[in-house]
Write a protein that holds these residues in place. Structure first.
Motif, PDB file in Angstrom:
ATOM      1  N   ALA A  64       0.905  -1.128  -0.024  1.00 30.38           N
ATOM      2  CA  ALA A  64       0.041  -0.094   0.017  1.00 30.38           C
ATOM      3  C   ALA A  64       0.948   1.293  -0.080  1.00 30.38           C
ATOM      4  O   ALA A  64       1.957   1.187   0.431  1.00 30.38           O
ATOM      5  CB  ALA A  64      -0.895   0.070   1.396  1.00 30.38           C
ATOM      6  N   GLY A  66       0.693   5.933   0.526  1.00 33.11           N
ATOM      7  CA  GLY A  66       0.091   7.065   1.166  1.00 33.11           C
ATOM      8  C   GLY A  66       0.828   8.145   0.767  1.00 33.11           C
ATOM      9  O   GLY A  66       2.035   8.008   0.643  1.00 33.11           O
ATOM     10  N   MET A  75      -4.562   7.656   1.384  1.00 39.08           N
ATOM     11  CA  MET A  75      -4.195   6.468   0.398  1.00 39.08           C
ATOM     12  C   MET A  75      -4.191   6.532  -0.990  1.00 39.08           C
ATOM     13  O   MET A  75      -5.401   7.098  -1.005  1.00 39.08           O
ATOM     14  CB  MET A  75      -4.729   5.385   1.357  1.00 39.08           C
ATOM     15  CG  MET A  75      -4.570   5.295   2.687  1.00 39.08           C
ATOM     16  SD  MET A  75      -2.859   5.142   3.319  1.00 39.08           S
ATOM     17  CE  MET A  75      -2.422   3.660   2.487  1.00 39.08           C
ATOM     18  N   ARG A  83      -7.205   0.271  -2.386  1.00 42.34           N
ATOM     19  CA  ARG A  83      -6.092   0.847  -1.579  1.00 42.34           C
ATOM     20  C   ARG A  83      -5.126   0.107  -1.225  1.00 42.34           C
ATOM     21  O   ARG A  83      -4.070   0.413  -0.617  1.00 42.34           O
ATOM     22  CB  ARG A  83      -6.692   1.795  -0.449  1.00 42.34           C
ATOM     23  CG  ARG A  83      -7.582   2.803  -0.989  1.00 42.34           C
ATOM     24  CD  ARG A  83      -7.888   3.651  -0.150  1.00 42.34           C
ATOM     25  NE  ARG A  83      -8.409   3.585   1.231  1.00 42.34           N
ATOM     26  CZ  ARG A  83      -8.872   4.506   1.954  1.00 42.34           C
ATOM     27  NH1 ARG A  83      -9.053   5.676   1.703  1.00 42.34           N
ATOM     28  NH2 ARG A  83      -9.146   3.998   3.399  1.00 42.34           N
ATOM     29  N   GLU A 417      -3.650  -0.744   6.027  1.00 39.92           N
ATOM     30  CA  GLU A 417      -3.285   0.489   5.711  1.00 39.92           C
ATOM     31  C   GLU A 417      -2.266   1.465   6.715  1.00 39.92           C
ATOM     32  O   GLU A 417      -1.718   2.475   6.275  1.00 39.92           O
ATOM     33  CB  GLU A 417      -4.320   1.567   5.094  1.00 39.92           C
ATOM     34  CG  GLU A 417      -5.041   0.914   3.888  1.00 39.92           C
ATOM     35  CD  GLU A 417      -6.264   1.688   3.696  1.00 39.92           C
ATOM     36  OE1 GLU A 417      -6.480   2.883   4.363  1.00 39.92           O
ATOM     37  OE2 GLU A 417      -7.116   1.481   2.721  1.00 39.92           O
ATOM     38  N   TYR A 421       0.383   4.375   6.037  1.00 36.19           N
ATOM     39  CA  TYR A 421      -0.344   5.715   6.635  1.00 36.19           C
ATOM     40  C   TYR A 421       0.942   6.339   7.436  1.00 36.19           C
ATOM     41  O   TYR A 421       1.190   7.249   7.187  1.00 36.19           O
ATOM     42  CB  TYR A 421      -1.398   5.480   7.463  1.00 36.19           C
ATOM     43  CG  TYR A 421      -2.154   6.761   7.971  1.00 36.19           C
ATOM     44  CD1 TYR A 421      -1.510   7.515   8.756  1.00 36.19           C
ATOM     45  CD2 TYR A 421      -3.363   6.796   7.557  1.00 36.19           C
ATOM     46  CE1 TYR A 421      -2.319   8.611   9.295  1.00 36.19           C
ATOM     47  CE2 TYR A 421      -3.974   7.972   7.943  1.00 36.19           C
ATOM     48  CZ  TYR A 421      -3.455   8.885   8.896  1.00 36.19           C
ATOM     49  OH  TYR A 421      -4.241  10.203   9.297  1.00 36.19           O
TER      50      TYR A 421
END
Length: 442
Positions: A64, A66, A75, A83, A417, A421
């Motif tokens: 993932a 971001g 994201m 995502r 996530e 993040y």
């Protein structure tokens, strides 16, 4: 009167024009340099264009990314709007698939679909864990030369050997392409996360994968640190946090990691790490798959273990059922493709919890060992952060909360996530956005 006055009108207009020009000239002489200096000063003091730095979680099962934008972490969705992107590459005769399309090919082409390559990155071929993984993976793991673990796939009439870095780079290149398409411009720098226990060779191999993918890797960041940053545990409002003890419980698709951290004056220190590289959502899938396979043996005398394609299909069906059971008390599993006719099986949440109970208890023993290594008791923990997709399972959350005396867990950020993040927050710091970050989380 109008007739007599009209001949003198051009003279008055001419005088007014001359006066206006004279005033303009004087103003230009007197104030021109001041205005020019002000304009020059404004130009020279203007902030340089901001760089774009993204955070990437290069996960065993999913990846993932971001980016900090408009005052918060955004994201980045992939081409189909998800995502998270499967960390999977599949080699077909005429094309190479990456991400969701590659994962979809696992059931029909397991030998040419590469997944969980993070288990191999930066490791020697003769490493005992690599040799153990070879038995479970559906593709060939070979010695790529100089005792380096590599993978071998056959397409186009011949064998091809790739290093784990090259496979990881294919995933990262996909993440980079979708990020740049979403943002509309190039990425200047990336922060990529790694497990806290990764050694120097594994960290260097991850950086190399990023470079192969065309990324400028500014930093590798420990995954538990990224998760804690995602929840703002390094700060309380605009003030750096005083000493707090944190446990990051990371139960992903292929691995389980637990880290004990302390944060003081905004700085993190890893006190202890632990875990199991063969404990994760895939193991939950395997237990449910075996439950379903036993039912097929009883009802249809079918041994799915005798057919790699059927086994792969059953694994996909088991994973989908597991996900549904996180939000439903029961689910129906369609096994028609395997038996060659209509056949559905109902699995309840209590049944599933009974199947995985031993695995969850096993994770707790790793948590206790990490706490012992850090010389900390469960009562001394201030925060428990839950990350990894498998922490969505209600039974996992209840068990961990009870272990820490009913403590409220940090689960508000999507567990798939949270690491990306936090990496995006760190990337924003590297891009000079520290002022925007103050008080963002806490």
């Amino acid at each position: 009167m109008a007739r007599h006055g009209s001949p003198r009108t051009p003279v008055r207009s001419s005088r007014r024009l001359h006066r206006a020009l004279l005033v303009a000239f004087v103003c230009l002489v007197l104030f021109g340099p001041v205005v020019a200096a002000a304009v020059h000063g404004a130009s020279s003091n203007a902030s340089p264009p901001r760089r774009t730095c993204i955070g990437i979680d290069l996960g065993t099962s999913y990846s993932a990314a971001g980016v900090w934008r408009d005052g918060g972490v955004e994201m980045i969705p992939n081409a189909i709007g998800s995502r998270i992107t499967p960390s999977v590459v599949s080699f077909q005769e005429s094309e190479r698939l990456v991400g969701d399309s590659a994962r979809a090919a696992m059931g029909d082409d397991p030998a040419r679909t590469i997944y969980a390559v993070k288990r191999l990155i930066g490791k020697p071929f003769t490493d005992p864990t690599v040799q153990e993984d070879r038995k479970a993976l559906s593709y060939a793991v070979v010695d790529g030369g100089n005792d380096r673990a590599a993978v071998r796939v056959s397409f186009g009439g011949r064998d091809h050997v790739y290093t784990p870095e090259q496979i990881s780079a294919m995933v990262l290149r996909e993440v980079k392409a979708t990020a740049e398409a979403h943002l509309g411009h190039a990425i200047d720098e990336a922060v990529i996360t790694v497990p806290a226990y990764f050694n120097d060779a594994q960290r260097k191999a991850t950086i190399n994968a990023g470079r192969i993918a065309g990324l400028n890797v500014g930093r590798v960041l420990n995954e538990p640190t990224a998760a804690a940053m995602a929840y703002g545990l390094d700060r309380r409002g605009d003030v750096a946090a005083n000493e707090r003890n944190i446990v990051v419980y990371d139960l992903g698709g292929g691995t389980f990691d637990v880290s004990v951290l302390t944060v003081d004056d905004g700085f993190f220190e890893v006190l202890a790490t632990g875990g199991d590289t063969h404990l994760g959502g895939e193991d939950f899938d395997a237990f449910l798959m075996e439950h379903l396979a036993a039912g097929l043996r009883r009802s249809h005398r079918i041994d799915v273990h005798a057919d790699a394609t059927q086994l792969a299909r059953l694994r996909v069906a088991a994973e989908a059922a597991k996900r549904r059971l996180s939000s439903s008390d029961k689910t129906t599993v369609d096994l028609s493709d395997i038996v060659g006719g209509s056949h559905e099986v109902t699995v309840t949440r209590p049944q599933f919890e009974a199947l995985i109970q031993a695995l969850v208890r096993k994770s707790l023993s790793n948590v206790q060992r990490a706490l012992d290594d850090a010389k900390i008791t469960p009562a001394m923990i201030d925060d428990v952060v839950m990350i990894g997709g498998s922490t969505r399972i209600p039974f996992v959350r209840r068990t961990i909360s009870n272990f820490f005396g009913g403590k409220r867990l940090h689960t508000s950020i999507n567990p798939d996530e949270a690491v990306a993040y936090g990496a995006a927050v760190q990337a924003a710091v590297r891009c000079g956005m520290s002022d925007e970050l103050k008080g963002e989380a806490g």
